[in-house]
Scaffold this active site. Structure first.
Site, PDB file in Angstrom:
ATOM      1  N   THR A  69       0.863  -1.190   0.000  1.00 46.64           N
ATOM      2  CA  THR A  69       0.000   0.000   0.000  1.00 46.64           C
ATOM      3  C   THR A  69       0.896   1.236   0.000  1.00 46.64           C
ATOM      4  O   THR A  69       2.076   1.148   0.344  1.00 46.64           O
ATOM      5  CB  THR A  69      -0.878   0.044   1.259  1.00 46.64           C
ATOM      6  OG1 THR A  69       0.005   0.049   2.387  1.00 46.64           O
ATOM      7  CG2 THR A  69      -1.790  -1.152   1.344  1.00 46.64           C
ATOM      8  N   TRP A  87     -20.115  16.827   8.615  1.00 46.99           N
ATOM      9  CA  TRP A  87     -19.090  16.525   7.634  1.00 46.99           C
ATOM     10  C   TRP A  87     -19.295  17.283   6.327  1.00 46.99           C
ATOM     11  O   TRP A  87     -20.402  17.366   5.801  1.00 46.99           O
ATOM     12  CB  TRP A  87     -19.072  15.026   7.322  1.00 46.99           C
ATOM     13  CG  TRP A  87     -18.440  14.225   8.406  1.00 46.99           C
ATOM     14  CD1 TRP A  87     -17.745  14.710   9.480  1.00 46.99           C
ATOM     15  CD2 TRP A  87     -18.457  12.806   8.536  1.00 46.99           C
ATOM     16  NE1 TRP A  87     -17.307  13.672  10.263  1.00 46.99           N
ATOM     17  CE2 TRP A  87     -17.729  12.496   9.712  1.00 46.99           C
ATOM     18  CE3 TRP A  87     -18.983  11.762   7.787  1.00 46.99           C
ATOM     19  CZ2 TRP A  87     -17.538  11.181  10.143  1.00 46.99           C
ATOM     20  CZ3 TRP A  87     -18.795  10.462   8.208  1.00 46.99           C
ATOM     21  CH2 TRP A  87     -18.080  10.175   9.379  1.00 46.99           C
ATOM     22  N   GLU A 142      -5.862  -3.409  -1.072  1.00 43.42           N
ATOM     23  CA  GLU A 142      -6.304  -4.526  -0.222  1.00 43.42           C
ATOM     24  C   GLU A 142      -7.460  -5.299  -0.837  1.00 43.42           C
ATOM     25  O   GLU A 142      -7.894  -6.310  -0.298  1.00 43.42           O
ATOM     26  CB  GLU A 142      -6.734  -3.987   1.160  1.00 43.42           C
ATOM     27  CG  GLU A 142      -5.583  -3.491   2.020  1.00 43.42           C
ATOM     28  CD  GLU A 142      -5.275  -2.006   1.807  1.00 43.42           C
ATOM     29  OE1 GLU A 142      -5.596  -1.485   0.720  1.00 43.42           O
ATOM     30  OE2 GLU A 142      -4.729  -1.385   2.739  1.00 43.42           O
ATOM     31  N   LYS A 186     -14.496  18.317   9.170  1.00 41.67           N
ATOM     32  CA  LYS A 186     -15.531  18.335  10.182  1.00 41.67           C
ATOM     33  C   LYS A 186     -15.777  19.774  10.604  1.00 41.67           C
ATOM     34  O   LYS A 186     -14.942  20.403  11.220  1.00 41.67           O
ATOM     35  CB  LYS A 186     -15.110  17.489  11.384  1.00 41.67           C
ATOM     36  CG  LYS A 186     -16.270  16.735  11.933  1.00 41.67           C
ATOM     37  CD  LYS A 186     -15.875  15.526  12.717  1.00 41.67           C
ATOM     38  CE  LYS A 186     -17.144  14.752  13.039  1.00 41.67           C
ATOM     39  NZ  LYS A 186     -16.960  13.727  14.016  1.00 41.67           N
TER      40      LYS A 186
HETATM   41  P1  ADP Z   1      -3.694   2.600  -4.443  1.00 40.89           P
HETATM   42  O1  ADP Z   1      -4.063   3.765  -5.278  1.00 40.89           O
HETATM   43  O2  ADP Z   1      -2.255   2.304  -4.392  1.00 40.89           O
HETATM   44  O3  ADP Z   1      -4.613   1.461  -4.662  1.00 40.89           O
HETATM   45  P2  ADP Z   1      -4.854   2.699  -2.010  1.00 40.89           P
HETATM   46  O4  ADP Z   1      -5.134   1.260  -2.056  1.00 40.89           O
HETATM   47  O5  ADP Z   1      -4.318   3.294  -0.777  1.00 40.89           O
HETATM   48  O6  ADP Z   1      -3.871   3.119  -3.070  1.00 40.89           O
HETATM   49  O7  ADP Z   1      -6.098   3.522  -2.502  1.00 40.89           O
HETATM   50  C1  ADP Z   1      -7.382   3.129  -2.196  1.00 40.89           C
HETATM   51  C2  ADP Z   1      -8.175   4.332  -1.858  1.00 40.89           C
HETATM   52  O8  ADP Z   1      -8.274   5.208  -2.981  1.00 40.89           O
HETATM   53  C3  ADP Z   1      -9.591   4.024  -1.501  1.00 40.89           C
HETATM   54  O9  ADP Z   1      -9.698   3.582  -0.184  1.00 40.89           O
HETATM   55  C4  ADP Z   1     -10.245   5.376  -1.733  1.00 40.89           C
HETATM   56  O10 ADP Z   1     -10.021   6.255  -0.660  1.00 40.89           O
HETATM   57  C5  ADP Z   1      -9.493   5.908  -2.933  1.00 40.89           C
HETATM   58  N1  ADP Z   1     -10.262   5.647  -4.158  1.00 40.89           N
HETATM   59  C6  ADP Z   1     -10.077   4.679  -5.062  1.00 40.89           C
HETATM   60  N2  ADP Z   1     -10.970   4.777  -6.058  1.00 40.89           N
HETATM   61  C7  ADP Z   1     -11.764   5.839  -5.783  1.00 40.89           C
HETATM   62  C8  ADP Z   1     -12.879   6.461  -6.416  1.00 40.89           C
HETATM   63  N3  ADP Z   1     -13.355   6.028  -7.564  1.00 40.89           N
HETATM   64  N4  ADP Z   1     -13.423   7.530  -5.803  1.00 40.89           N
HETATM   65  C9  ADP Z   1     -12.947   7.989  -4.633  1.00 40.89           C
HETATM   66  N5  ADP Z   1     -11.903   7.459  -4.000  1.00 40.89           N
HETATM   67  C10 ADP Z   1     -11.313   6.396  -4.555  1.00 40.89           C
END
Ligand code: ADP
Length: 547
Positions: free
Chosen positions: A186, A449, A331, A444
């Site tokens: 990650t 929110w 994940e 917040k």
């Molecule tokens: P990676 O980009 O390396 O997969 P992460 O696994 O940390 O990084 O990213 C996942 C996160 O990206 C999600 O938990 C969410 O917050 C954000 N994310 C992914 N797709 C979207 C989407 N379509 N809209 C909003 N947020 C998104």
């Protein structure tokens, strides 16, 4: 009583074998570091992957060993995916945009025995080689006559020479489908990165799910160009999905600018693509400037961060391309939800259809989700109740590599584990999920929110705005208030007041950003997402007007 069907393990090698046997002459096309366009077929790809697997076996790679890559999207990277995974070892794709020190940390944590790299990344390899004593060989993915030399790297091997030492008679082994096949870390915005360790079973099931018509919806009629890198959660599964359905694959290599991608779209007759929103900003700017059209592109998956509604509209209205907005995470292998219309939506007016397509979407069979409050109680699917989003399914992590961070799951009354995504979302009565924020990015204000994503989407819809981000800044009365940070388009005028006026009537009054700050650029992370942590640091000393 047990069923009496064959126990054929779900292994990723079976995907490439299927493609070689049933779509053997379908092409895999790559733009190479060498500068040319390389083309061959799934038959060639499978044969070379087997030779590579044999060569790796001969050099001592065993089941469960980790082989890392620092590489662009290309045919050699694809061969490594299948050779390493197919032999029972683990392909560990590393994001080369991370800081070299972080890469060295990841290599050591993963215990990588070999690391294959595109020579673009030679400087990174030279920097990390002395820090990674466990790596036995560094494999340069380049033609032998272009093999680099370096006195900083102990064992520098050539990919093609290595491959040639393997036999094409090597046979794919069968083993437990729960064996590990891939490792992805990650981004590690808080603390050290953690590894998601995919299994053959999870990867094959994810590929099946991703290929469904209401998910990515890929078929043998498609020509797929993944712009999303193979080091970003396995290019969202496309190197597995394309051979599974027999689609032609086009790999863009290192050239990810709008002009280069557009050229490949046209020359290779691409129908389908995928990438993060920032990539498409570049592509759309290029196409607009040239007054060009897409002759074959039908649809593109956009995800990784929220796709601005204005982008969905531009693709559809100006270019006839459908955007499939998708949500997921490392994940989750990564796909969780995708926004597609259902039969009941087909007669709705376009604006209402657009509203559905803007959401993060509906789950694919295989993923279950719920939203919960702080006490862990499930909230209503009414489209307005906001809660922490939890998921479960056969391609969702159970725990991190080496047990890092302890047990990440939350357990329900039946003792079933759910993975907390860190996202805050609503779910509507038809099951469409919409992310309002990452829990750490939520603003917040007075106990309520405010969605930074909504405010960013509105700003980006303004014609003079190139990019925008919203963060919460401290306020003595309201706790936090939104600050809008904007990059203007080159050569256009835009004032703070004009931009704030643009919000009027579009959001509740108390959502209006308290101030606008114009900047030259917004920091992006290793996967092209806005780095809010960096922005918050940058604006740590900022005070709202009048305070
Ligand atoms: P990676 O980009 O390396 O997969 P992460 O696994 O940390 O990084 O990213 C996942 C996160 O990206 C999600 O938990 C969410 O917050 C954000 N994310 C992914 N797709 C979207 C989407 N379509 N809209 C909003 N947020 C998104």
């Amino acid at each position: 009583m047990q069923g009496l069907m064959m126990e054929m393990p779900l292994l990723i090698s079976s995907i490439l074998q299927h493609a070689a046997r049933h779509h053997g002459d379908t092409e895999v096309v790559s733009r190479r570091i060498e500068g040319d366009i390389h083309r061959y077929t799934y038959l060639d790809c499978e044969r070379r992957a087997r030779r590579l697997a044999d060569a790796l076996t001969k050099s001592g790679v065993a089941m469960g060993d980790r082989v890392a890559t620092l590489a662009w999207n290309g045919y050699r990277h694809m061969e490594l995916y299948y050779a390493v995974g197919g032999m029972g070892a683990v392909i560990h794709t590393i994001n080369p945009r991370l800081h070299p020190e972080q890469i060295a940390w990841i290599v050591n944590h993963a215990g990588d025995r070999h690391l294959a790299f595109d020579i673009t990344f030679l400087p990174i390899v030279e920097a990390i080689a002395p820090l990674c004593p466990g790596v036995e060989s560094w494999i340069a993915m380049i033609d032998p006559d272009r093999q680099p030399v370096s006195d900083k790297i102990g064992s520098l091997v050539n990919f093609e020479r290595l491959l040639k030492s393997g036999s094409p008679d090597w046979v794919w082994p069968e083993f437990d489908e729960r064996s590990a096949v891939g490792l992805c870390y990650t981004s590690g915005t808080t603390g050290n990165p953690k590894g998601a360790l995919y299994s053959h079973r999870s990867s094959v099931l994810h590929a099946f799910g991703a290929a469904l018509p209401d998910a990515m919806g890929a078929s043998a009629r498609d020509v797929i160009l993944p712009v999303v890198p193979m080091f970003h959660v396995n290019a969202w599964g496309l190197p597995y999905v394309a051979p599974l359905v027999g689609a032609k694959l086009v790999f863009p290599g290192a050239q990810l600018d709008g002009a280069s991608i557009y050229e490949l779209f046209e020359t290779e007759k691409v129908t389908y693509s995928a990438g993060v929103p920032t990539v498409w900003l570049g592509l759309l700017a290029h196409v607009k400037q040239k007054g060009a059209r897409f002759s074959t592109l039908e649809r593109t998956v956009i995800g990784g961060s929220a796709c601005p509604p204005a982008m969905i509209r531009t693709f559809r209205d100006d270019y006839g391309v459908d955007v499939i907005h998708a949500w997921g995470m490392t994940e989750m292998s990564p796909l969780g939800t995708l926004a597609r219309l259902q039969n009941r939506h087909l007669d709705l007016p376009p604006e209402q259809q657009q509203k559905i397509l803007e959401k993060q979407g509906h789950v694919i069979f295989g993923v279950d989700m719920k939203i919960v409050n702080d006490e862990g109680e499930a909230l209503a699917w009414d489209g307005s109740s906001l809660g922490d989003l939890l998921v479960r399914g056969p391609w969702v992590v159970r725990e991190y590599f080496k047990g890092e961070g302890g047990d990440p799951l939350r357990y329900d009354a039946q003792g079933r584990g759910w993975f907390p995504t860190g996202d805050v979302a609503t779910i509507d009565p038809q099951g469409y999920m919409q992310i309002t924020d990452r829990s750490k990015d939520v603003i917040k204000s007075g106990g309520e929110w405010i969605s930074s994503i909504d405010l960013e989407n509105l700003a980006i819809a303004h014609p003079a705005v190139a990019n925008a981000a919203v963060i919460g800044v401290p306020h003595p009365k309201w706790d936090e208030r939104p600050l809008l940070i904007v990059v203007k388009r080159a050569g256009v005028e835009l004032t703070r007041d004009e931009l704030l006026k643009f919000y009027e009537g579009k959001v509740a009054k108390w959502w209006l950003p308290d101030d606008v700050q114009f900047v030259d650029s917004i920091p992006l992370g290793a996967t092209g997402k806005i780095l809010k942590t960096r922005l918050r640091e940058q604006f740590a000393d900022y005070r709202l007007p009048g305070l």
